[in-house]
Design a protein around this motif. Structure first.
Motif, PDB file in Angstrom:
ATOM      1  N   TYR A  13       0.807  -1.228   0.000  1.00 38.11           N
ATOM      2  CA  TYR A  13       0.000   0.000   0.000  1.00 38.11           C
ATOM      3  C   TYR A  13       0.832   1.267   0.000  1.00 38.11           C
ATOM      4  CZ  TYR A  13       0.601   1.081   4.977  1.00 38.11           C
ATOM      5  OH  TYR A  13       1.114   1.444   6.182  1.00 38.11           O
ATOM      6  N   ILE A 120      -6.854  -4.066  -2.033  1.00 41.81           N
ATOM      7  CA  ILE A 120      -6.512  -2.674  -2.321  1.00 41.81           C
ATOM      8  C   ILE A 120      -5.900  -2.485  -3.707  1.00 41.81           C
ATOM      9  CG2 ILE A 120      -6.283  -2.003   0.103  1.00 41.81           C
ATOM     10  CD1 ILE A 120      -3.166  -2.041  -0.514  1.00 41.81           C
TER      11      ILE A 120
ATOM     12  N   ARG B 204      -5.341  13.231  12.476  1.00 43.43           N
ATOM     13  CA  ARG B 204      -4.675  12.830  13.708  1.00 43.43           C
ATOM     14  C   ARG B 204      -4.291  14.044  14.563  1.00 43.43           C
ATOM     15  NH1 ARG B 204      -1.719   8.078  13.850  1.00 43.43           N
ATOM     16  NH2 ARG B 204      -1.187   8.252  11.648  1.00 43.43           N
ATOM     17  N   ARG B 230      -8.596   8.345   8.510  1.00 43.96           N
ATOM     18  CA  ARG B 230      -8.622   7.065   9.217  1.00 43.96           C
ATOM     19  C   ARG B 230      -7.913   7.182  10.570  1.00 43.96           C
ATOM     20  NH1 ARG B 230      -5.385   1.435   7.867  1.00 43.96           N
ATOM     21  NH2 ARG B 230      -5.868   0.508   9.883  1.00 43.96           N
ATOM     22  N   GLN B 243     -15.221   8.449   8.402  1.00 37.71           N
ATOM     23  CA  GLN B 243     -13.994   8.266   7.612  1.00 37.71           C
ATOM     24  C   GLN B 243     -14.202   8.542   6.126  1.00 37.71           C
ATOM     25  OE1 GLN B 243     -11.558   4.800   8.439  1.00 37.71           O
ATOM     26  NE2 GLN B 243     -11.072   4.590   6.274  1.00 37.71           N
ATOM     27  N   GLY B 260      -5.271  19.396   9.596  1.00 42.66           N
ATOM     28  CA  GLY B 260      -4.351  18.470  10.272  1.00 42.66           C
ATOM     29  C   GLY B 260      -4.388  17.082   9.678  1.00 42.66           C
ATOM     30  N   SER B 262      -2.518  14.744   6.636  1.00 44.20           N
ATOM     31  CA  SER B 262      -1.282  14.800   5.839  1.00 44.20           C
ATOM     32  C   SER B 262      -1.546  14.671   4.340  1.00 44.20           C
ATOM     33  CB  SER B 262      -0.318  13.707   6.297  1.00 44.20           C
ATOM     34  OG  SER B 262      -0.906  12.435   6.127  1.00 44.20           O
ATOM     35  N   ALA B 264      -2.487  11.358   2.744  1.00 42.05           N
ATOM     36  CA  ALA B 264      -2.141  10.028   2.236  1.00 42.05           C
ATOM     37  C   ALA B 264      -3.050   9.697   1.055  1.00 42.05           C
ATOM     38  CB  ALA B 264      -2.320   8.975   3.332  1.00 42.05           C
ATOM     39  N   LYS B 282       0.488  22.320   9.627  1.00 43.79           N
ATOM     40  CA  LYS B 282       1.654  23.095  10.057  1.00 43.79           C
ATOM     41  C   LYS B 282       2.924  22.698   9.318  1.00 43.79           C
ATOM     42  CE  LYS B 282       2.996  20.434  14.133  1.00 43.79           C
ATOM     43  NZ  LYS B 282       3.005  20.387  15.598  1.00 43.79           N
ATOM     44  N   ASP B 283       2.855  21.585   8.578  1.00 47.52           N
ATOM     45  CA  ASP B 283       4.043  21.128   7.842  1.00 47.52           C
ATOM     46  C   ASP B 283       3.933  21.556   6.379  1.00 47.52           C
ATOM     47  OD1 ASP B 283       6.048  19.801   6.543  1.00 47.52           O
ATOM     48  OD2 ASP B 283       5.265  17.773   6.929  1.00 47.52           O
ATOM     49  N   ALA B 286       3.660  18.830   3.723  1.00 48.25           N
ATOM     50  CA  ALA B 286       2.588  17.824   3.753  1.00 48.25           C
ATOM     51  C   ALA B 286       2.015  17.630   2.352  1.00 48.25           C
ATOM     52  CB  ALA B 286       1.482  18.243   4.722  1.00 48.25           C
TER      53      ALA B 286
HETATM   54  C1  LIG Z   1      -5.704  -0.526   3.604  1.00 47.44           C
HETATM   55  C2  LIG Z   1      -5.669   0.898   4.038  1.00 47.44           C
HETATM   56  C3  LIG Z   1      -6.796   1.679   3.875  1.00 47.44           C
HETATM   57  C4  LIG Z   1      -6.819   2.998   4.300  1.00 47.44           C
HETATM   58  N1  LIG Z   1      -7.956   3.727   4.113  1.00 47.44           N
HETATM   59  C5  LIG Z   1      -7.976   5.024   4.510  1.00 47.44           C
HETATM   60  C6  LIG Z   1      -9.141   5.844   4.317  1.00 47.44           C
HETATM   61  O1  LIG Z   1     -10.166   5.390   3.794  1.00 47.44           O
HETATM   62  N2  LIG Z   1      -9.102   7.129   4.729  1.00 47.44           N
HETATM   63  C7  LIG Z   1      -7.981   7.677   5.329  1.00 47.44           C
HETATM   64  O2  LIG Z   1      -8.015   8.865   5.681  1.00 47.44           O
HETATM   65  N3  LIG Z   1      -6.882   6.935   5.519  1.00 47.44           N
HETATM   66  C8  LIG Z   1      -6.850   5.623   5.135  1.00 47.44           C
HETATM   67  N4  LIG Z   1      -5.732   4.880   5.365  1.00 47.44           N
HETATM   68  C9  LIG Z   1      -4.647   5.468   6.200  1.00 47.44           C
HETATM   69  C10 LIG Z   1      -3.713   6.411   5.461  1.00 47.44           C
HETATM   70  O3  LIG Z   1      -2.701   5.652   4.842  1.00 47.44           O
HETATM   71  C11 LIG Z   1      -3.073   7.388   6.480  1.00 47.44           C
HETATM   72  O4  LIG Z   1      -2.401   6.652   7.474  1.00 47.44           O
HETATM   73  C12 LIG Z   1      -4.070   8.334   7.159  1.00 47.44           C
HETATM   74  O5  LIG Z   1      -4.896   8.949   6.185  1.00 47.44           O
HETATM   75  C13 LIG Z   1      -3.322   9.392   7.946  1.00 47.44           C
HETATM   76  O6  LIG Z   1      -4.212  10.206   8.676  1.00 47.44           O
HETATM   77  P1  LIG Z   1      -3.826  11.691   9.065  1.00 47.44           P
HETATM   78  O7  LIG Z   1      -3.511  12.464   7.845  1.00 47.44           O
HETATM   79  O8  LIG Z   1      -4.884  12.206   9.964  1.00 47.44           O
HETATM   80  O9  LIG Z   1      -2.541  11.475   9.999  1.00 47.44           O
HETATM   81  P2  LIG Z   1      -1.019  11.830   9.740  1.00 47.44           P
HETATM   82  O10 LIG Z   1      -0.542  11.230   8.477  1.00 47.44           O
HETATM   83  O11 LIG Z   1      -0.331  11.502  10.994  1.00 47.44           O
HETATM   84  O12 LIG Z   1      -1.038  13.399   9.521  1.00 47.44           O
HETATM   85  C14 LIG Z   1      -1.251  14.338  10.524  1.00 47.44           C
HETATM   86  C15 LIG Z   1      -0.933  15.703   9.910  1.00 47.44           C
HETATM   87  O13 LIG Z   1      -1.256  16.715  10.838  1.00 47.44           O
HETATM   88  C16 LIG Z   1      -0.266  17.737  10.769  1.00 47.44           C
HETATM   89  N5  LIG Z   1      -0.267  18.427  12.068  1.00 47.44           N
HETATM   90  C17 LIG Z   1       0.163  17.967  13.283  1.00 47.44           C
HETATM   91  N6  LIG Z   1      -0.069  18.875  14.245  1.00 47.44           N
HETATM   92  C18 LIG Z   1      -0.675  19.935  13.649  1.00 47.44           C
HETATM   93  C19 LIG Z   1      -1.181  21.172  14.117  1.00 47.44           C
HETATM   94  N7  LIG Z   1      -1.137  21.504  15.412  1.00 47.44           N
HETATM   95  N8  LIG Z   1      -1.731  22.010  13.230  1.00 47.44           N
HETATM   96  C20 LIG Z   1      -1.807  21.692  11.916  1.00 47.44           C
HETATM   97  N9  LIG Z   1      -1.349  20.534  11.409  1.00 47.44           N
HETATM   98  C21 LIG Z   1      -0.793  19.655  12.270  1.00 47.44           C
HETATM   99  C22 LIG Z   1       1.018  17.004  10.470  1.00 47.44           C
HETATM  100  O14 LIG Z   1       1.936  17.890   9.825  1.00 47.44           O
HETATM  101  C23 LIG Z   1       0.528  15.886   9.544  1.00 47.44           C
HETATM  102  O15 LIG Z   1       0.611  16.273   8.181  1.00 47.44           O
HETATM  103  C24 LIG Z   1      -5.684   3.563   4.916  1.00 47.44           C
HETATM  104  C25 LIG Z   1      -4.526   2.792   5.052  1.00 47.44           C
HETATM  105  C26 LIG Z   1      -4.515   1.473   4.626  1.00 47.44           C
HETATM  106  C27 LIG Z   1      -3.277   0.666   4.795  1.00 47.44           C
END
Ligand SMILES: Cc1cc2nc3c(=O)[nH]c(=O)nc-3n(C[C@H](O)[C@H](O)[C@H](O)COP(=O)(O)OP(=O)(O)OC[C@H]3O[C@@H](n4cnc5c(N)ncnc54)[C@H](O)[C@@H]3O)c2cc1C
Ligand SMILES: Nc1ncnc2c1ncn2[C@@H]1O[C@H](COP(=O)(O)O)[C@@H](O)[C@H]1O
Lengths: 250, 314
Positions: A13, A120, B204, B230, B243, B260, B262, B264, B282-283, B286
């Motif tokens: 993935y 996937i 997250r 997620r 989600q 917030g 990233s 993906a 904030k990054d 990203a």
């Molecule tokens: C089989 C499979 C299916 C999946 N299906 C999905 C799906 O349907 N939907 C989905 O969303 N994901 C899915 N994922 C997960 C995906 O790969 C990512 O892990 C997920 O989307 C990350 O979530 P995120 O962006 O919230 O977290 P992170 O990647 O941890 O990103 C957090 C972001 O927040 C920023 N940040 C941190 N603090 C602050 C702040 N104070 N102010 C502003 N920005 C800040 C960081 O810079 C970072 O960019 C799947 C994964 C797999 C393996």
């Protein structure tokens, strides 16, 4: 109770998938392959059911090329007891996979089949439901909680507005959603042990299944790229642009 | 020869996806029949008959169809298909449609085409694979085509203007073996995520359920639905059905605000058809910024309250 867990070998993935220059398919040469993430969750759930005493044996099965043995070894390292490879170099589409699995079910007589909800790579989300139909078994798709007691299965399913609970008689088919569990990692000793676990190979012909594709992929292409990258300095500029440029705010 | 649409509804009314499916069905041929299988679902059946382009709605009423299992719904659809001479069976690519369509296809011994985003011809469809990083054009060779369609890719048929009839048909008996014993459906005053005009999603970085209140305040100002990555769902900040992504909901609002998150590929798969995308992160590196029309680099805990205040009624 015996549990069958179908596992698919897919492009990892994390890999950025690329279309072949002639648009005939996706480039899979020298690309990292892994077990479909939802199938890891399915294996983990089967192992937990065995750990709770609800299951006695777990059989992993994969349909595809000889290289799927790797995926089966991973399933064995995660806790499956034995494995079956249904070996074929054909393009195995969901209906064909479901028919192969139905034939394996006829031989193995499991009480429960746990699949991933979706592969996937093709993102079909079909095989579990098709298998249940072919077997005339009840199905519990998109499971986020599974309980087995006696001959009854209780599953919490993720539905569009929340959760639904279904109750059914075994034998049954379950498909795993992301929240069902968090799969363990294979430890080195378990990877070593997995090498000695039994892995049998079958051929579609021997199972009496016709795997001829029912759909033809005419072409594949990457979607048009979104033109992003515009930055704004602060909230005031953002709101002004949303109002006056994008016109999505009044 | 006709097209059979499987309506998604809550008995009282059609779910918004259904009219989009009727819109997609119009590209496959005619006449279009809509099956409303439910209990006390006269309202939904009437609505289906009034939708533009619908020749008739087929209403089947039975207690075991109130919240049908896949087994019962599939059995009902098969009974209709078998005496109807249908070329296509079409359902929305929602949890509801995805649960039942493959079961119908396997019983008919035909392929099912998932998540169709465009109709090229009555047997040729475009669909995303690999989390939407690739689109495949596929031709279905079977006599009956069973497809699920992505609601956001097709305009909805007009809710009124049709002159269809409601035709009642007897229900097939309860298959037994399985039943729905409970539902936990969150009631919300907000618009439905999958069809909202504005969506505010958190990742997250929100770091707690409590902090999602920041997004609620912003969403209130915008009349928006709330979504999530997620990571935010897995951490338990918000319920599962928030989600957005490859394995969650597909949304395509006029305005999507990712806070917030990233970016993906699995998340982008569910929202990159949005008309305007705003990213707050904030990054500066990203990946979400590569697809955002308006990126704001900053700490969400400062930026979101400012944005909410800025949007206060003037
Ligand atoms: C089989 C499979 C299916 C999946 N299906 C999905 C799906 O349907 N939907 C989905 O969303 N994901 C899915 N994922 C997960 C995906 O790969 C990512 O892990 C997920 O989307 C990350 O979530 P995120 O962006 O919230 O977290 P992170 O990647 O941890 O990103 C957090 C972001 O927040 C920023 N940040 C941190 N603090 C602050 C702040 N104070 N102010 C502003 N920005 C800040 C960081 O810079 C970072 O960019 C799947 C994964 C797999 C393996
Ligand atoms: N070739 C295969 N071999 C074994 N299992 C498979 C195969 N293809 C699909 N599956 C199973 O079916 C599930 C759903 O796949 P799909 O319907 O293709 O999205 C996967 O998560 C696997 O558990």
């Amino acid at each position: 109770m015996k549990i069958l867990v179908p596992v698919k070998r897919v492009i990892d993935y994390n890999v950025k998938v690329r279309v072949k220059p002639d648009g005939s398919g996706v480039d899979t040469a020298n690309v990292k392959m892994s077990m479909n993430p939802f199938d890891e969750i399915a294996v983990e759930e089967a192992v937990r059911l065995r750990e709770k005493g609800a299951a006695a044996e777990i059989v992993a099965v994969s349909c595809g090329a000889a290289a799927c043995q790797e995926t089966l070894r991973t399933a064995l390292a995660l806790g499956a007891d034995r494995a079956i490879l249904v070996e074929s170099d054909a393009d195995l589409q969901p209906l064909a996979v479901a028919k192969l699995l139905a034939a394996v079910v006829a031989r193995e007589q499991p009480q429960l089949v746990i699949l991933g909800k979706q592969a996937i790579d093709d993102d079909s989300n079909q095989v579990g439901q098709m298998l249940a139909a072919l077997l005339d078994w009840p199905q519990a798709t998109f499971a986020s909680k599974v309980e087995v007691s006696g001959g009854t299965l209780v599953v919490k399913r993720e539905v569009d507005g929340g959760l639904e609970t279904v109750e059914m008689a075994l034998p049954a088919v379950v498909t795993a959603d992301l929240r069902l569990n968090e799969p363990r990692y294979a430890t080195l000793p378990n990877i070593m042990k997995a090498k000695k676990k039994p892995l049998d190979t079958l051929k579609p012909d021997a199972l009496g299944v016709d795997v001829t594709p029912r759909t033809v992929t005419l072409s594949v292409a990457e979607p048009p790229k979104r033109k992003g990258g515009g930055l704004v300095a602060d909230v005031k500029e953002l709101v002004a642009k949303l109002r006056n440029e994008a016109k999505v705010l009044s | 020869m006709a097209i059979l649409v499987i309506a998604e509804h809550d008995n009282a009314a059609l779910k918004s996806a259904t009219l989009h499916v009727v819109g997609a069905a119009a590209r496959l041929g005619s006449p279009i029949h809509v099956l409303v299988a439910g209990s006390a679902a006269q309202g939904a059946a009437q609505a289906a008959a009034q939708a533009a382009g619908v020749a008739k709605s087929i209403h089947v009423d039975a207690p075991h169809l109130a919240q049908p299992t896949a087994e019962n719904l599939a059995a009902q659809v098969l009974a209709i298909v078998q005496d109807g001479g249908y070329t296509h069976v079409v359902a929305p690519a929602t949890g509801y449609g995805r649960n039942v369509a493959p079961r119908i296809a396997a019983k008919l011994d035909v392929a099912q085409v998932s998540d169709v985003t465009a109709v090229v011809s009555p047997d040729t469809f475009v669909r995303p694979i690999y989390a939407g990083s690739v689109f495949a054009t596929v031709q279905a060779k079977d006599a009956v085509k069973v497809v699920t369609v992505r609601a956001t890719s097709f305009d909805a048929a007009a809710a009124t203007g049709g002159a269809g009839q409601v035709e009642s048909r007897p229900a097939v008996p309860d298959v037994g073996r399985s039943r729905v014993t409970g539902q936990e459906i969150a009631k919300s005053e907000r618009p439905e995520l999958a069809s909202a005009r504005v969506v505010v999603s958190g990742g997250r970085a929100l770091a707690s359920a409590e902090n999602f209140k920041l997004l609620e305040a912003l969403a209130d100002r915008l009349g928006a639905a709330i979504g999530a990555s997620r990571a935010a769902v897995d951490a338990g900040y918000v319920p599962n059905d928030y989600q957005v992504g490859q394995t969650g909901k597909i949304v395509a609002p006029d305005l999507y605000i990712a806070v917030g998150i990233s970016g993906a590929i699995q998340h982008l798969a569910g929202m990159k058809d949005s008309k305007v995308i705003v990213a707050i992160n904030k990054d500066p590196e990203a990946p979400i910024f590569q697809i955002a029309d308006y990126g704001l680099v900053g700490d969400l805990f400062e930026v979101v309250p400012q944005l909410t205040a800025e949007l206060a009624p003037r």
